[in-house]
Design a protein around this motif. Structure first.
Motif: not given
Length: 167
Positions: A112-120
């Motif tokens: 979710l961090l990668n898909a929604v926030w765009g970073y990890e």
């Protein structure tokens, strides 16, 4: 037929349990059984069948609570709950849109961090905070995000959400 349902109170029921209890009460009112409801062992209310030819004291129509519908207007980035606008942040909106776009799929916090926030780079507990806030804004009476313990989050099976990509 006898059905026993232990209850602390009717108000503490989630929507699915309330529908089950209302269906059981309707069976009793139709004369098809007996329902015994107990609350922490302190009380025992009995709903007896209504004899044929007598009208029940309550309406035979079940009082099933309706689950509010969320309507996502993707183009204007707004969300309506039963026609009323909800005030969501950019990340709450993106999180909701992502989960609704992928029903029945479980996402880890990192996904979710990668898909929604765009970073990890943010802490994975950031996702927990945003899910909690989203649930709070939508309302506890609306099944929306299900926690899959030890894994992550997914859209609830009985979530009533519609996406309008043109609105």
């Amino acid at each position: 037929m006898t059905l026993s349902i232990p209850l602390a109170s009717d108000e503490a029921l989630n929507p699915a349990a309330r529908r089950l209890l209302d269906a059981a009460r309707e069976l009793v009112e139709c004369g098809d059984g007996t329902v015994t409801m107990t609350g922490n062992g302190f009380s025992d209310r009995r709903a007896e069948p209504v004899p044929a030819g007598r009208s029940p004291s309550r309406s035979l129509a079940p009082t099933i609570p309706t689950i509010p519908t969320l309507h996502i207007l993707a183009s204007s980035r707004s969300v309506l709950r039963d026609g009323e606008p909800l005030s969501l942040t950019r990340l709450e909106f993106d999180l909701l849109l992502h989960l609704v776009a992928h029903p029945r799929r479980v996402f880890t916090r990192l996904q979710l961090l990668n898909a929604v926030w765009g970073y990890e780079h943010a802490g994975v507990r950031t996702v927990d905070v945003h899910v909690r806030r989203l649930r709070g804004k939508v309302g506890v009476d609306v099944p929306l995000v299900t926690t899959v313990y030890g894994v992550g989050y997914r859209l609830a099976d009985d979530a009533r959400v519609a996406i309008d990509r043109s609105g």
